[in-house]
Design a protein around this motif. Structure first.
Motif, short mmCIF file in Angstrom:
data_model
loop_
_atom_site.label_atom_id
_atom_site.label_comp_id
_atom_site.label_asym_id
_atom_site.label_seq_id
_atom_site.Cartn_x
_atom_site.Cartn_y
_atom_site.Cartn_z
N ILE A 19 53.28 43.92 -2.69
CA ILE A 19 52.49 42.92 -3.43
C ILE A 19 52.70 41.54 -2.80
O ILE A 19 51.75 40.78 -2.64
CB ILE A 19 52.91 42.89 -4.91
N LEU A 20 53.93 41.21 -2.45
CA LEU A 20 54.22 39.90 -1.87
C LEU A 20 53.50 39.73 -0.54
O LEU A 20 52.88 38.68 -0.29
CB LEU A 20 55.72 39.71 -1.69
N GLU A 21 53.55 40.73 0.32
CA GLU A 21 52.85 40.64 1.61
C GLU A 21 51.35 40.47 1.41
O GLU A 21 50.70 39.67 2.09
CB GLU A 21 53.12 41.90 2.45
N LEU A 22 50.81 41.21 0.47
CA LEU A 22 49.38 41.12 0.17
C LEU A 22 49.04 39.75 -0.39
O LEU A 22 48.05 39.13 0.00
CB LEU A 22 49.00 42.22 -0.80
N VAL A 26 46.32 37.03 1.15
CA VAL A 26 45.16 36.57 0.37
C VAL A 26 45.29 35.08 0.06
O VAL A 26 44.32 34.35 0.12
CB VAL A 26 45.01 37.41 -0.92
N GLU A 27 46.51 34.62 -0.23
CA GLU A 27 46.72 33.22 -0.56
C GLU A 27 46.43 32.31 0.61
O GLU A 27 46.07 31.16 0.42
CB GLU A 27 48.15 32.99 -1.06
N ASP A 35 50.32 36.12 -9.45
CA ASP A 35 49.90 36.78 -10.69
C ASP A 35 48.47 37.31 -10.58
O ASP A 35 48.16 38.41 -11.03
CB ASP A 35 49.98 35.83 -11.88
N ALA A 36 47.59 36.52 -9.97
CA ALA A 36 46.20 36.94 -9.80
C ALA A 36 46.12 38.17 -8.89
O ALA A 36 45.32 39.08 -9.13
CB ALA A 36 45.36 35.81 -9.24
N VAL A 37 46.94 38.19 -7.87
CA VAL A 37 46.97 39.33 -6.95
C VAL A 37 47.48 40.56 -7.69
O VAL A 37 46.90 41.65 -7.57
CB VAL A 37 47.84 39.02 -5.71
N GLU A 38 48.52 40.41 -8.48
CA GLU A 38 49.07 41.54 -9.23
C GLU A 38 48.04 42.09 -10.22
O GLU A 38 47.91 43.31 -10.36
CB GLU A 38 50.34 41.13 -9.96
N ASP A 53 52.87 52.53 -5.57
CA ASP A 53 54.05 53.22 -6.09
C ASP A 53 55.11 52.20 -6.53
O ASP A 53 56.29 52.48 -6.49
CB ASP A 53 54.62 54.19 -5.06
N CYS A 54 54.66 51.03 -6.95
CA CYS A 54 55.52 49.92 -7.37
C CYS A 54 56.20 49.23 -6.20
O CYS A 54 56.93 48.28 -6.38
CB CYS A 54 56.55 50.35 -8.40
N ARG A 55 56.02 49.72 -5.01
CA ARG A 55 56.58 49.06 -3.83
C ARG A 55 55.52 48.85 -2.76
O ARG A 55 55.41 47.78 -2.19
CB ARG A 55 57.73 49.91 -3.25
N ARG A 56 54.75 49.86 -2.46
CA ARG A 56 53.77 49.80 -1.38
C ARG A 56 52.37 50.07 -1.90
O ARG A 56 52.17 50.91 -2.77
CB ARG A 56 54.09 50.82 -0.29
N ILE A 57 51.41 49.36 -1.33
CA ILE A 57 50.01 49.48 -1.74
C ILE A 57 49.23 50.09 -0.58
O ILE A 57 49.38 49.68 0.57
CB ILE A 57 49.44 48.10 -2.09
#
Length: 74
Positions: A19-22, A26-27, A35-38, A53-57
């Motif tokens: 999520i952080l990398e994504l 995007v940011e 939060d918007a990404v999540e 899987d809560c770690r990787r998308i």
């Protein structure tokens, strides 16, 4: 936001992002928060377009097939 997330996930496949990398990807294009990404990731997951899987998308099989039918994102 959901379109941006799905596009990034499809373009970068087979790489799987956190999520952080994504959010960082995007940011850099927009002024958005993590939060918007999540929220977008949760919605895309509910719609069956990504797996998380809560770690990787990663894109779902259905999303990959749809991309293939459209002629690819990259």
């Amino acid at each position: 936001m959901e379109r941006s997330i799905l596009t990034q996930v499809l373009v970068l496949h087979p790489a799987q992002l956190t999520i952080l990398e994504l959010a960082l990807r995007v940011e850099s294009d927009r002024e958005v928060g993590q939060d918007a990404v999540e929220r977008a990731v949760r919605e895309l997951g509910r719609d069956g377009l990504i797996t998380c899987d809560c770690r990787r998308i990663a894109p779902s099989r259905a999303a990959l097939r749809f991309e293939e039918l459209l002629g690819g994102m990259s």
